[in-house]
Design a protein around this motif. Structure first.
Motif, PDB file in Angstrom:
ATOM      1  N   GLU A   1       0.825  -1.213   0.000  1.00  0.00           N
ATOM      2  CA  GLU A   1       0.000   0.000   0.000  1.00  0.00           C
ATOM      3  C   GLU A   1       0.863   1.269   0.000  1.00  0.00           C
ATOM      4  N   GLU A   2       1.887   1.265   0.826  1.00  0.00           N
ATOM      5  CA  GLU A   2       2.742   2.450   0.918  1.00  0.00           C
ATOM      6  C   GLU A   2       3.458   2.734  -0.399  1.00  0.00           C
TER       7      GLU A   2
ATOM      8  N   GLU B   1       1.726   6.922  -6.664  1.00  0.00           N
ATOM      9  CA  GLU B   1       0.613   7.799  -7.027  1.00  0.00           C
ATOM     10  C   GLU B   1       1.001   9.268  -6.829  1.00  0.00           C
ATOM     11  N   ARG B   2       1.673   9.564  -5.731  1.00  0.00           N
ATOM     12  CA  ARG B   2       2.124  10.944  -5.496  1.00  0.00           C
ATOM     13  C   ARG B   2       3.108  11.382  -6.576  1.00  0.00           C
ATOM     14  N   GLN B   3       4.003  10.459  -6.977  1.00  0.00           N
ATOM     15  CA  GLN B   3       4.965  10.786  -8.026  1.00  0.00           C
ATOM     16  C   GLN B   3       4.261  11.005  -9.360  1.00  0.00           C
TER      17      GLN B   3
ATOM     18  N   GLN C   1       1.232  12.074  -9.788  1.00  0.00           N
ATOM     19  CA  GLN C   1       0.527  13.351  -9.723  1.00  0.00           C
ATOM     20  C   GLN C   1       1.482  14.520  -9.935  1.00  0.00           C
ATOM     21  N   GLU C   2       2.678  14.429  -9.359  1.00  0.00           N
ATOM     22  CA  GLU C   2       3.663  15.498  -9.536  1.00  0.00           C
ATOM     23  C   GLU C   2       4.152  15.549 -10.993  1.00  0.00           C
ATOM     24  N   ASP C   3       4.403  14.370 -11.586  1.00  0.00           N
ATOM     25  CA  ASP C   3       4.833  14.327 -12.982  1.00  0.00           C
ATOM     26  C   ASP C   3       3.733  14.855 -13.897  1.00  0.00           C
ATOM     27  N   PHE C   4       2.485  14.512 -13.577  1.00  0.00           N
ATOM     28  CA  PHE C   4       1.373  14.978 -14.405  1.00  0.00           C
ATOM     29  C   PHE C   4       1.205  16.493 -14.298  1.00  0.00           C
ATOM     30  N   ARG C   5       1.495  17.043 -13.122  1.00  0.00           N
ATOM     31  CA  ARG C   5       1.427  18.501 -12.968  1.00  0.00           C
ATOM     32  C   ARG C   5       2.404  19.178 -13.933  1.00  0.00           C
ATOM     33  N   ARG C   6       3.608  18.609 -14.081  1.00  0.00           N
ATOM     34  CA  ARG C   6       4.582  19.168 -15.008  1.00  0.00           C
ATOM     35  C   ARG C   6       4.126  18.969 -16.457  1.00  0.00           C
ATOM     36  N   ILE C   7       3.486  17.834 -16.732  1.00  0.00           N
ATOM     37  CA  ILE C   7       2.961  17.574 -18.073  1.00  0.00           C
ATOM     38  C   ILE C   7       1.922  18.622 -18.451  1.00  0.00           C
ATOM     39  N   VAL C   8       1.010  18.926 -17.527  1.00  0.00           N
ATOM     40  CA  VAL C   8      -0.026  19.926 -17.788  1.00  0.00           C
ATOM     41  C   VAL C   8       0.608  21.293 -18.023  1.00  0.00           C
ATOM     42  N   GLU C   9       1.644  21.598 -17.262  1.00  0.00           N
ATOM     43  CA  GLU C   9       2.354  22.872 -17.438  1.00  0.00           C
ATOM     44  C   GLU C   9       2.941  22.970 -18.841  1.00  0.00           C
ATOM     45  N   ALA C  10       3.557  21.864 -19.307  1.00  0.00           N
ATOM     46  CA  ALA C  10       4.111  21.843 -20.659  1.00  0.00           C
ATOM     47  C   ALA C  10       3.002  21.863 -21.711  1.00  0.00           C
TER      48      ALA C  10
END
Length: 212
Positions: free
Chosen positions: A46-47, A53-55, A57-66
């Motif tokens: 689980e951990e 999942e956190r990683q 989400q962070e990678d996707f945030r950068r994708i959206v920025e690009a």
């Protein structure tokens, strides 16, 4: 439609924690068609799943920025090119970009046909320019024939950049050059503007600009 094993494990865990549940883990796994060992492995990792999942989400945030850079949507390859030119640069392969786009529902718009090309085709005005030079670049003298091209510069480590340049075919003098992070038409036009600002008085009246 096949239900992923992880979804079944999540239902088993939720059901087993209910106060009114009367079924054992063995019975729940049997009903869901999964093994107990698989379920317990799901609980023990689980951990790790939360960390991934956190990683994501962070990678996707950068994708959206690009994706939103300069106000227009991009596909996976355009996002990849923008990521390596961000500050700081981010190396993410196209396969991962596409996976995260699917996971979070980010879609690349379908590129529409070029309206100018459609118009030229409709009016039957599209043509191939005649070969006036026949590769005789030097005999016309200075500032009569200019050569232009686009190439990329990279040392194998740092993100690449693109160079638009114009040289005199006779003297081999570099007349104008512009660097850009992306292959957009703006920086090519900027090279032409730079040429006119610096060398307009010296150009011959019938100067030819050649590009392959």
């Amino acid at each position: 439609m096949d239900i992923p094993a992880n979804a079944k494990y999540a239902v088993i865990r939720e059901t087993s924690q209910r106060t009114d549940n009367l079924l054992s883990i063995k019975q729940l796994c049997s009903m869901a068609g999964v093994s107990r060992s698989g379920y317990y492995h799901y609980l023990s990792t689980e951990e790790d799943r939360q960390r991934r999942e956190r990683q994501d989400q962070e990678d996707f945030r950068r994708i959206v920025e690009a994706y939103q850079f300069r106000g227009y949507a991009k596909g996976a390859r355009g996002i990849y090119m923008r990521l390596i030119h961000m500050n700081p640069p981010m190396a993410m392969n196209i396969k991962k970009i596409r996976r995260l786009m699917r996971k979070y529902g980010l879609k690349c718009p379908i590129r529409k046909a070029n309206p100018y090309r459609r118009m030229a085709k409709a009016l039957k005005t599209s043509y191939v320019a005649p070969n006036l030079l026949n590769r005789e670049f030097e005999i016309h003298g200075p500032r009569a024939v200019l050569l232009t091209d686009i190439t990329y510069i990279s040392n194998g480590k740092a993100p690449r950049c693109y160079l638009s340049a114009i040289i005199d075919a006779c003297t081999k003098e570099l007349l104008a050059w512009v660097l850009s992070e992306s292959l957009e038409v703006d920086f090519v036009l900027e090279t032409m503007n730079q040429l006119m600002e610096r060398h307009s008085p010296s150009l011959q009246a019938q100067v030819l600009i050649h590009s392959d």
